[in-house]
Design a protein around this motif. Structure first.
Motif, PDB file in Angstrom:
ATOM      1  N   GLU A 107       0.837  -1.217  -0.039  1.00 42.38           N
ATOM      2  CA  GLU A 107      -0.016  -0.177  -0.064  1.00 42.38           C
ATOM      3  C   GLU A 107       0.955   1.153  -0.194  1.00 42.38           C
ATOM      4  O   GLU A 107       0.483   2.213  -0.655  1.00 42.38           O
ATOM      5  CB  GLU A 107      -0.941  -0.079   1.143  1.00 42.38           C
ATOM      6  CG  GLU A 107      -2.027  -0.918   0.935  1.00 42.38           C
ATOM      7  CD  GLU A 107      -2.859  -0.863   2.139  1.00 42.38           C
ATOM      8  OE1 GLU A 107      -3.246   0.229   2.895  1.00 42.38           O
ATOM      9  OE2 GLU A 107      -3.675  -1.841   2.344  1.00 42.38           O
ATOM     10  N   ASP A 108       1.864   1.234   0.611  1.00 39.08           N
ATOM     11  CA  ASP A 108       2.846   2.395   0.809  1.00 39.08           C
ATOM     12  C   ASP A 108       3.921   2.311  -0.190  1.00 39.08           C
ATOM     13  O   ASP A 108       5.087   2.895   0.013  1.00 39.08           O
ATOM     14  CB  ASP A 108       3.299   2.570   2.297  1.00 39.08           C
ATOM     15  CG  ASP A 108       4.175   1.591   2.894  1.00 39.08           C
ATOM     16  OD1 ASP A 108       4.107   0.245   2.040  1.00 39.08           O
ATOM     17  OD2 ASP A 108       4.809   1.610   3.930  1.00 39.08           O
ATOM     18  N   ASP A 146       6.286   5.614  -0.800  1.00 41.89           N
ATOM     19  CA  ASP A 146       7.458   5.737   0.045  1.00 41.89           C
ATOM     20  C   ASP A 146       8.274   4.958  -0.221  1.00 41.89           C
ATOM     21  O   ASP A 146       9.671   5.446   0.085  1.00 41.89           O
ATOM     22  CB  ASP A 146       6.644   6.009   1.441  1.00 41.89           C
ATOM     23  CG  ASP A 146       5.677   6.950   1.340  1.00 41.89           C
ATOM     24  OD1 ASP A 146       5.705   7.977   0.901  1.00 41.89           O
ATOM     25  OD2 ASP A 146       4.606   6.758   2.508  1.00 41.89           O
TER      26      ASP A 146
END
Length: 101
Positions: free
Chosen positions: A67-68, A71
């Protein structure tokens, strides 16, 4: 140096697998092998490493990015930049062949 070269090649393969998962996920091993040209057994290994690093997640339909992932990719790029800087420093520290007498 050979060991470092081999590790860089493995990381390069992992990143190409990660890119394909980001672009086409969910995606399975067979399709990843077809799209990247990486043998299935190496795709399987790379996926396992990427999963261990929290970059991809397995689903019944195939691998998907974490999901990230934005980043995480930014962190990877920053780490690569630091490695390049360090390699340049190391290269500058190698004595010239003519001065090593």
């Amino acid at each position: 140096m050979e060991r470092l070269r081999d590790q860089v090649e493995k990381e390069s393969r992992d990143l190409s697998i990660l890119e394909a998962v980001i672009d086409a996920g969910p995606i399975g091993i067979v399709r990843l092998a077809e799209e990247t040209g990486v043998p299935e057994h190496k795709v399987r290994y790379s996926l396992r490493m990427l999963e261990d690093d929290g970059l991809v997640e397995p689903t019944p339909q195939g691998a998907v990015p974490a999901e990230d992932i934005g980043d995480r990719v930014a962190d990877i790029n920053a780490g690569i930049d630091r490695l390049v800087e360090r390699l340049v420093e190391l290269e500058a520290a190698i004595p010239a062949a003519g001065t090593a007498e």
